[in-house]
Design an enzyme around this catalytic site. Structure first.
Site, PDB file in Angstrom:
ATOM      1  N   LYS A 129       0.851  -1.199   0.000  1.00 34.74           N
ATOM      2  CA  LYS A 129       0.000   0.000   0.000  1.00 34.74           C
ATOM      3  C   LYS A 129       0.878   1.238   0.000  1.00 34.74           C
ATOM      4  O   LYS A 129       1.858   1.306   0.755  1.00 34.74           O
ATOM      5  CB  LYS A 129      -0.918   0.003   1.228  1.00 34.74           C
ATOM      6  CG  LYS A 129      -1.777   1.270   1.321  1.00 34.74           C
ATOM      7  CD  LYS A 129      -2.889   1.150   2.346  1.00 34.74           C
ATOM      8  CE  LYS A 129      -2.476   1.432   3.774  1.00 34.74           C
ATOM      9  NZ  LYS A 129      -1.930   2.780   4.012  1.00 34.74           N
ATOM     10  N   GLU A 131       0.711   5.672  -0.169  1.00 36.84           N
ATOM     11  CA  GLU A 131      -0.128   6.865  -0.027  1.00 36.84           C
ATOM     12  C   GLU A 131       0.212   7.872  -1.119  1.00 36.84           C
ATOM     13  O   GLU A 131       1.397   8.196  -1.313  1.00 36.84           O
ATOM     14  CB  GLU A 131       0.122   7.532   1.336  1.00 36.84           C
ATOM     15  CG  GLU A 131      -0.242   6.657   2.519  1.00 36.84           C
ATOM     16  CD  GLU A 131      -0.019   7.366   3.855  1.00 36.84           C
ATOM     17  OE1 GLU A 131       0.294   8.571   3.883  1.00 36.84           O
ATOM     18  OE2 GLU A 131      -0.156   6.682   4.892  1.00 36.84           O
ATOM     19  N   GLU A 197      -9.367   7.120   3.344  1.00 41.49           N
ATOM     20  CA  GLU A 197      -9.426   7.378   4.790  1.00 41.49           C
ATOM     21  C   GLU A 197     -10.042   8.748   5.036  1.00 41.49           C
ATOM     22  O   GLU A 197      -9.618   9.743   4.391  1.00 41.49           O
ATOM     23  CB  GLU A 197      -7.989   7.305   5.359  1.00 41.49           C
ATOM     24  CG  GLU A 197      -7.930   7.541   6.860  1.00 41.49           C
ATOM     25  CD  GLU A 197      -6.583   7.148   7.469  1.00 41.49           C
ATOM     26  OE1 GLU A 197      -5.704   6.618   6.747  1.00 41.49           O
ATOM     27  OE2 GLU A 197      -6.417   7.390   8.680  1.00 41.49           O
TER      28      GLU A 197
HETATM   29  O1  KIV Z   1      -1.483   2.304   8.791  1.00 43.32           O
HETATM   30  C1  KIV Z   1      -2.672   1.960   8.843  1.00 43.32           C
HETATM   31  O2  KIV Z   1      -3.121   1.268   9.752  1.00 43.32           O
HETATM   32  C2  KIV Z   1      -3.548   2.438   7.785  1.00 43.32           C
HETATM   33  C3  KIV Z   1      -5.020   2.226   7.957  1.00 43.32           C
HETATM   34  C4  KIV Z   1      -5.546   3.138   8.977  1.00 43.32           C
HETATM   35  C5  KIV Z   1      -5.754   2.309   6.676  1.00 43.32           C
HETATM   36  O3  KIV Z   1      -3.085   2.987   6.823  1.00 43.32           O
END
Ligand code: KIV
Length: 281
Positions: A129, A131, A197
């Site tokens: 993931k 950002e 988010e």
């Molecule tokens: O780091 C995390 O836990 C996240 C979630 C809140 C989506 O990015």
């Protein structure tokens, strides 16, 4: 699972549950099935989450705040995420494991992102993931073309807290259209999931209608493909003021696995999130 028990997580009987992988993810979106994701950092919670029927586990950089006690996610390093990904992956018999790429591990170039993402896949992650919006699309394309599935993270992106000026709702007013445009670009670049988010519920509804890939929301209302929460939050372990979207599932359950199972069943049945957990435009 107890410490020293002979049925260590990676020895769990195969009959427990069919693994949730990329094909199940795509099929779930096509069938408009609701999905569940929990942020999780260790083998014990990973085993309990998989046993309770969670689809995906996110080894989030929120571990910087929840586990390490920092005030932001910025101090988290690649080795921290790699270590916790390996811990989770050993016990995640049926869940897809998604590893967060920490601050400064992917922003400099697509090559930097590939080298660091590869280490997370080698530690057991099935996806990473990242950002960011439109600027990240070339990196997403670079990773997916090289066999690394990507979850894109939009809306409140905590690694940018210093430019955003706080942990506040994003995408209100004109910036809502910019978020939709960014999401479409990231999907076209190959993102398999768009996670949002802290955005207004009506914007998340528009986003889910716009995209073919699953949307996963946290503080984004009910009209997304799936919901993600931090496991410590649903077990009421996070001190201080609770975010509006957080629900304490331990309050209604006898043990941790039952609390997680309740989260799963409330997401699947559409009970969670309720209107009180979302934000207006
Ligand atoms: O780091 C995390 O836990 C996240 C979630 C809140 C989506 O990015």
């Amino acid at each position: 699972m107890t410490a020293y028990a002979s049925n260590a997580p990676n020895e769990k009987p195969e009959s427990v549950r069919k693994p949730f992988g990329i094909r199940q993810l795509r099929a779930a979106r096509a069938k408009a099935e609701r999905l569940t994701m929990l942020t999780c950092y260790d083998a014990s919670f990973a085993a309990a989450s998989c046993a309770a029927g969670v689809d995906m586990l996110l080894v989030g950089d929120s571990l910087g705040m929840v586990v390490q006690g920092h005030t932001s996610t910025l101090p988290v390093g690649l080795e921290d995420i790699r270590y916790h990904t390996a811990c989770v992956a050993r016990a995640a018999t049926s869940c897809m494991v998604i590893a967060d790429m920490p601050f400064a591990s992917y922003q400099a170039s697509a090559e930097q992102a590939f080298q660091n993402a590869a280490l997370l896949l080698q530690a057991g992650a099935h996806m990473v993931k990242l950002e960011g919006g439109a600027w990240l699309a070339p990196t997403v394309e670079f990773l997916t073309q090289r066999g690394i599935p990507v979850c894109a993270h939009l809306g409140l992106t905590p690694q940018s807290v210093n430019t955003l000026g706080g942990y506040t709702v994003q995408g209100r007013g004109a910036s809502g259209q910019a978020l939709l445009d960014d999401a479409k670009l990231l999907e076209q670049a190959g993102a398999e999931i768009v996670l949002v988010e802290l955005i207004p519920s009506p914007l998340a509804t528009q986003l889910t209608a716009l995209l073919s890939v699953p949307t996963i929301g946290i503080g984004a209302g009910p009209n997304v493909t799936g919901q993600v929460l931090v496991i410590y939050d649903i077990l009421n372990l996070t001190p201080g003021r609770k975010a509006r979207f957080v629900k304490n599932y331990l309050a209604q359950a006898n043990d941790i696995e039952a609390a997680i199972a309740l989260f799963v069943s409330e997401v699947k049945s559409g009970v969670y999130p309720g209107p009180e957990h979302g934000f207006e435009s």
